[in-house]
Scaffold this motif. Structure first.
Motif, PDB file in Angstrom:
ATOM      1  N   ILE A 347      -7.633  -0.685 -12.155  1.00  0.00           N
ATOM      2  CA  ILE A 347      -6.478  -0.202 -11.506  1.00  0.00           C
ATOM      3  C   ILE A 347      -5.918   1.262 -12.200  1.00  0.00           C
ATOM      4  O   ILE A 347      -5.270   1.991 -11.561  1.00  0.00           O
ATOM      5  CB  ILE A 347      -5.351  -1.285 -11.684  1.00  0.00           C
ATOM      6  CG1 ILE A 347      -5.988  -2.517 -10.625  1.00  0.00           C
ATOM      7  CG2 ILE A 347      -3.880  -0.767 -11.206  1.00  0.00           C
ATOM      8  CD1 ILE A 347      -5.063  -3.651 -10.743  1.00  0.00           C
ATOM      9  N   LYS A 348      -6.158   1.476 -13.432  1.00  0.00           N
ATOM     10  CA  LYS A 348      -5.711   2.362 -14.468  1.00  0.00           C
ATOM     11  C   LYS A 348      -4.424   2.110 -14.982  1.00  0.00           C
ATOM     12  O   LYS A 348      -3.592   1.608 -14.675  1.00  0.00           O
ATOM     13  CB  LYS A 348      -5.641   3.742 -13.511  1.00  0.00           C
ATOM     14  CG  LYS A 348      -6.695   4.311 -12.672  1.00  0.00           C
ATOM     15  CD  LYS A 348      -7.892   4.643 -13.633  1.00  0.00           C
ATOM     16  CE  LYS A 348      -9.017   5.039 -12.836  1.00  0.00           C
ATOM     17  NZ  LYS A 348      -9.561   4.136 -11.970  1.00  0.00           N
ATOM     18  N   VAL A 349      -4.394   2.562 -16.554  1.00  0.00           N
ATOM     19  CA  VAL A 349      -3.055   2.441 -16.938  1.00  0.00           C
ATOM     20  C   VAL A 349      -1.949   3.029 -16.520  1.00  0.00           C
ATOM     21  O   VAL A 349      -0.717   2.382 -16.746  1.00  0.00           O
ATOM     22  CB  VAL A 349      -3.376   3.103 -18.448  1.00  0.00           C
ATOM     23  CG1 VAL A 349      -2.052   2.783 -19.374  1.00  0.00           C
ATOM     24  CG2 VAL A 349      -4.526   2.239 -19.111  1.00  0.00           C
ATOM     25  N   PHE A 394      -1.910  -0.937  -4.721  1.00  0.00           N
ATOM     26  CA  PHE A 394      -2.044  -2.139  -5.320  1.00  0.00           C
ATOM     27  C   PHE A 394      -1.973  -3.426  -4.202  1.00  0.00           C
ATOM     28  O   PHE A 394      -2.930  -4.302  -4.362  1.00  0.00           O
ATOM     29  CB  PHE A 394      -0.586  -2.430  -6.325  1.00  0.00           C
ATOM     30  CG  PHE A 394      -0.929  -3.935  -7.096  1.00  0.00           C
ATOM     31  CD1 PHE A 394      -1.615  -3.947  -8.031  1.00  0.00           C
ATOM     32  CD2 PHE A 394      -0.136  -5.005  -6.698  1.00  0.00           C
ATOM     33  CE1 PHE A 394      -1.820  -4.959  -8.733  1.00  0.00           C
ATOM     34  CE2 PHE A 394      -0.104  -6.042  -7.241  1.00  0.00           C
ATOM     35  CZ  PHE A 394      -0.816  -6.215  -8.505  1.00  0.00           C
ATOM     36  N   ALA A 395      -1.405  -3.308  -3.138  1.00  0.00           N
ATOM     37  CA  ALA A 395      -1.419  -3.976  -2.004  1.00  0.00           C
ATOM     38  C   ALA A 395      -2.705  -4.042  -1.657  1.00  0.00           C
ATOM     39  O   ALA A 395      -3.489  -5.270  -1.143  1.00  0.00           O
ATOM     40  CB  ALA A 395      -0.487  -3.573  -0.967  1.00  0.00           C
ATOM     41  N   ALA A 396      -3.400  -2.979  -1.037  1.00  0.00           N
ATOM     42  CA  ALA A 396      -4.839  -2.867  -0.573  1.00  0.00           C
ATOM     43  C   ALA A 396      -5.832  -3.388  -1.645  1.00  0.00           C
ATOM     44  O   ALA A 396      -6.542  -4.026  -1.108  1.00  0.00           O
ATOM     45  CB  ALA A 396      -4.822  -1.437  -0.183  1.00  0.00           C
ATOM     46  N   ILE A 399      -5.974  -7.221  -1.164  1.00  0.00           N
ATOM     47  CA  ILE A 399      -6.450  -7.622  -0.025  1.00  0.00           C
ATOM     48  C   ILE A 399      -7.816  -7.546  -0.151  1.00  0.00           C
ATOM     49  O   ILE A 399      -8.732  -8.734   0.114  1.00  0.00           O
ATOM     50  CB  ILE A 399      -5.688  -6.889   1.187  1.00  0.00           C
ATOM     51  CG1 ILE A 399      -4.455  -7.046   1.375  1.00  0.00           C
ATOM     52  CG2 ILE A 399      -6.865  -7.103   2.304  1.00  0.00           C
ATOM     53  CD1 ILE A 399      -3.566  -6.014   2.303  1.00  0.00           C
ATOM     54  N   VAL A 400      -8.495  -6.645  -0.553  1.00  0.00           N
ATOM     55  CA  VAL A 400      -9.740  -6.387  -0.888  1.00  0.00           C
ATOM     56  C   VAL A 400     -10.500  -7.516  -1.903  1.00  0.00           C
ATOM     57  O   VAL A 400     -11.323  -8.216  -1.520  1.00  0.00           O
ATOM     58  CB  VAL A 400     -10.321  -5.059  -1.154  1.00  0.00           C
ATOM     59  CG1 VAL A 400     -11.523  -4.781  -1.581  1.00  0.00           C
ATOM     60  CG2 VAL A 400      -9.957  -3.901  -0.034  1.00  0.00           C
ATOM     61  N   PHE A 401      -9.625  -7.479  -2.877  1.00  0.00           N
ATOM     62  CA  PHE A 401      -9.952  -8.403  -3.983  1.00  0.00           C
ATOM     63  C   PHE A 401     -10.103  -9.927  -3.312  1.00  0.00           C
ATOM     64  O   PHE A 401     -10.978 -10.831  -3.545  1.00  0.00           O
ATOM     65  CB  PHE A 401      -8.925  -8.365  -4.986  1.00  0.00           C
ATOM     66  CG  PHE A 401      -9.491  -9.351  -6.246  1.00  0.00           C
ATOM     67  CD1 PHE A 401     -10.149  -8.597  -7.210  1.00  0.00           C
ATOM     68  CD2 PHE A 401      -9.304 -10.477  -6.424  1.00  0.00           C
ATOM     69  CE1 PHE A 401     -10.849  -9.262  -8.362  1.00  0.00           C
ATOM     70  CE2 PHE A 401      -9.606 -11.331  -7.542  1.00  0.00           C
ATOM     71  CZ  PHE A 401     -10.439 -10.736  -8.434  1.00  0.00           C
ATOM     72  N   ALA A 402      -8.820 -10.361  -2.507  1.00  0.00           N
ATOM     73  CA  ALA A 402      -8.848 -11.774  -2.000  1.00  0.00           C
ATOM     74  C   ALA A 402      -9.973 -12.210  -1.050  1.00  0.00           C
ATOM     75  O   ALA A 402     -10.467 -13.335  -1.011  1.00  0.00           O
ATOM     76  CB  ALA A 402      -7.569 -11.973  -1.412  1.00  0.00           C
ATOM     77  N   ILE A 464     -10.053   2.848  -3.211  1.00  0.00           N
ATOM     78  CA  ILE A 464      -9.849   1.770  -1.988  1.00  0.00           C
ATOM     79  C   ILE A 464     -10.083   2.449  -0.717  1.00  0.00           C
ATOM     80  O   ILE A 464     -10.818   2.129   0.126  1.00  0.00           O
ATOM     81  CB  ILE A 464      -8.675   0.990  -2.318  1.00  0.00           C
ATOM     82  CG1 ILE A 464      -8.702   0.086  -3.600  1.00  0.00           C
ATOM     83  CG2 ILE A 464      -8.800   0.016  -1.116  1.00  0.00           C
ATOM     84  CD1 ILE A 464     -10.005  -0.789  -3.712  1.00  0.00           C
ATOM     85  N   PHE A 465      -9.022   3.502  -0.478  1.00  0.00           N
ATOM     86  CA  PHE A 465      -8.749   3.720   0.837  1.00  0.00           C
ATOM     87  C   PHE A 465      -9.766   4.583   1.401  1.00  0.00           C
ATOM     88  O   PHE A 465      -9.904   4.582   2.651  1.00  0.00           O
ATOM     89  CB  PHE A 465      -7.254   4.666   0.413  1.00  0.00           C
ATOM     90  CG  PHE A 465      -6.164   4.057   0.116  1.00  0.00           C
ATOM     91  CD1 PHE A 465      -5.622   2.968   1.475  1.00  0.00           C
ATOM     92  CD2 PHE A 465      -5.413   4.031  -0.834  1.00  0.00           C
ATOM     93  CE1 PHE A 465      -4.577   2.332   1.258  1.00  0.00           C
ATOM     94  CE2 PHE A 465      -4.601   3.186  -0.933  1.00  0.00           C
ATOM     95  CZ  PHE A 465      -3.953   2.239  -0.161  1.00  0.00           C
ATOM     96  N   PRO A 466     -10.630   5.571   0.593  1.00  0.00           N
ATOM     97  CA  PRO A 466     -11.767   6.208   1.474  1.00  0.00           C
ATOM     98  C   PRO A 466     -12.605   5.225   1.842  1.00  0.00           C
ATOM     99  O   PRO A 466     -13.065   5.658   3.060  1.00  0.00           O
ATOM    100  CB  PRO A 466     -12.404   7.179   0.208  1.00  0.00           C
ATOM    101  CG  PRO A 466     -11.091   7.262  -0.766  1.00  0.00           C
ATOM    102  CD  PRO A 466     -10.094   6.033  -0.794  1.00  0.00           C
ATOM    103  N   MET A 467     -12.643   4.116   1.340  1.00  0.00           N
ATOM    104  CA  MET A 467     -13.916   3.083   1.907  1.00  0.00           C
ATOM    105  C   MET A 467     -13.171   2.444   3.408  1.00  0.00           C
ATOM    106  O   MET A 467     -13.813   2.132   4.202  1.00  0.00           O
ATOM    107  CB  MET A 467     -14.416   2.111   1.204  1.00  0.00           C
ATOM    108  CG  MET A 467     -15.291   3.133  -0.124  1.00  0.00           C
ATOM    109  SD  MET A 467     -16.745   3.496   0.774  1.00  0.00           S
ATOM    110  CE  MET A 467     -17.680   2.043   1.270  1.00  0.00           C
TER     111      MET A 467
END
Length: 478
Positions: A347-349, A394-396, A399-402, A464-467
């Motif tokens: 996620i990045k610090v 973080f929301a996206a 969602i992808v993780f779930a 996340i978003f580019p994909m």
């Protein structure tokens, strides 16, 4: 949608890949390996396709954020599709799906493998496997912008879509010069590590491949036990450079232009180093009974913390055998990741710090409704658009993780294995726990699960978003 400019850049990427495929060919010649013909064939294919596609330059130079997202996503997909060919052609990874998984894992600097043993692979395959980490670490399109004569106003859209972190800025006025500075720092650090490993007694081939994995924070090793066979000094060098490559490269630029005071004030870097120090001390205390001495516990704990938080994925011990607290700390570090603007994933610090400050800010506002407070980062108020973009990311991400966890659950593995398989790929770590732990691999998963995890590796590397943009119908409208 400007399809002609997208096609042009994709073909440029193929040309660059074709040039780099010459390196495993040279490796095959040096070691007298027959597998080199597969890399030569893939090299010719990439060069021919790239040359054919770039002979006609696009008429329109219009290039917006939409084209940037699509170009970056498709570039990484095309790069992987071509990069997997040599493994299947030479027969060392017969299944193209498995070869594609291995190469995507390489380019995205994940380090997850479908191989139960890597030592039987030829030297040229091992070299290409590790070199994909180095290429993917800083970003292939960043390299293209640094060395090829791309012109027009679209460069920043490419860098913004490919570079990890909540925001991307230019170090110098021209994007091409920014890309050259980034790759100059990257190459210099790579050379320093290779030299140090050589001085420590590691052979040249091992020094190069392990440095590629460290620089790209990837984690592909050339030994079945990853880095366990290396000496304490060599493991120490790897630990230090994993941490260094997890730092925002803007910090090194500030040192380069002789502004050390400004570099040392970097809030993200201080948080990153603080998290590492705290995690190491907690694991040393919790897992001390697993080692002969405190010094040995510190060495292995520091190595694994550096490996996980920077999303490198090397291992010196089977940390799946550590106490539960130590394993929980490592899993949490998988999500935190390295600094924005580094070669690390997660996620990045900076995002984690900003999210924590945002939550604290909301709590203060709840206590004092009339107060007006803004999230401050690096000593300055953060733009609300940046805060909102972090929240949307973080929301996206969740969602992808779930969704990924639900699909991988069809494998009927235990929960820890299922959860960490997704965490290890979406965060570009490599090994997880349980059935996908440091001494296991991803080879036993179904084809569906492998493609889901391949998507996760690409989504994690490209933020996340580019994909996700590729699946929106409005993306493809002219």
């Amino acid at each position: 949608m400007n399809y002609s400019i997208i096609r042009y850049i994709l073909c440029r990427v193929l040309e660059v890949e074709g040039i780099f495929l010459a390196l495993p060919c040279i490796t095959a010649v040096i070691y007298g390996e027959k597998s080199g013909w597969a890399f030569a064939a893939a090299m010719l294919l990439c060069l021919c396709a790239g040359f054919a596609g770039t002979r006609k330059k696009p008429k329109s130079q219009v290039f917006y954020a939409r084209e940037g997202f699509v170009t970056v996503s498709l570039s990484w997909i095309v790069l992987s599709l071509a990069g997997a060919l040599p493994f299947t052609l030479c027969g060392e990874i017969p299944s193209y799906t498995d070869a594609l998984f291995e190469v995507i894992s390489g380019f995205t600097t994940t380090g997850a493998s479908i191989l139960s043993a890597v030592e039987p692979l030829s030297r040229c395959c091992l070299f290409w496997r590790s070199f994909t980490h180095w290429l993917g670490g800083m970003g292939v399109l960043v390299f293209v912008m640094a060395v090829l004569p791309l012109s027009g106003g679209y460069n920043m859209h490419l860098m913004r879509a490919e570079s990890p972190g909540p925001s991307v800025g230019k170090l110098v006025p021209r994007v091409k010069h920014t890309a050259q500075i980034l790759y100059g720092i990257y190459l210099a650090m790579t050379l320093v590590q290779v030299i140090l490993l050589l001085l420590s007694g590691l052979p040249l081939f091992d020094s190069l491949t392990m440095t590629f994995g460290t620089a790209g924070t990837g984690g592909f090793g050339i030994l079945n036990d990853s880095a366990a066979s290396y000496t304490a000094l060599q493991q120490g060098i790897l630990t230090v450079f994993m941490i260094l490559f997890g730092v925002n490269f803007n910090v090194y630029y500030l040192f380069l232009i002789r502004k050390p005071g400004q570099a040392l004030k970097c809030e993200e870097m201080r948080a990153y180093l603080g998290i590492i120090a705290m995690a190491v001390l907690l694991i040393v205390w919790n897992a001390r009974d697993s080692f002969a001495t405190i010094a040995e516990a510190f060495r292995h704990s520091a190595f694994q913390v550096a490996s996980i938080i920077t999303t490198t994925g090397f291992s010196t011990v089977d940390f799946d055998q550590w106490p539960q607290l130590s394993k929980c700390i490592l899993v949490l570090l998988m999500f935190v990741g390295a600094c924005a603007g580094s070669t690390g994933g997660g996620i990045k610090v900076s995002r984690c710090v900003a999210l924590l400050k945002s939550v604290c800010n909301e709590l203060r506002c709840a206590m004092h409704p009339r107060s007006v407070r803004r999230v401050r980062f690096e000593g300055r108020p953060m733009d609300q658009d940046v805060v909102h973009s972090i929240e949307r990311f973080f929301a996206a991400y969740m969602i992808v993780f779930a969704v990924s966890v639900l699909v991988i659950a069809l494998e009927n593995m235990d929960f820890v294995s299922t959860f960490t398989a997704v965490a290890a790929t979406l965060n570009n770590i490599g090994p997880g726990l349980g059935a996908v732990g440091p001494m296991a691999n991803f080879g036993g998963l179904s084809v569906l699960s492998k493609y889901v995890l391949m998507f996760d590796m690409l989504a994690g590397r490209l933020e996340i978003f580019p994909m996700l943009v590729l699946f929106m119908p409005m993306t493809w409208r002219k």
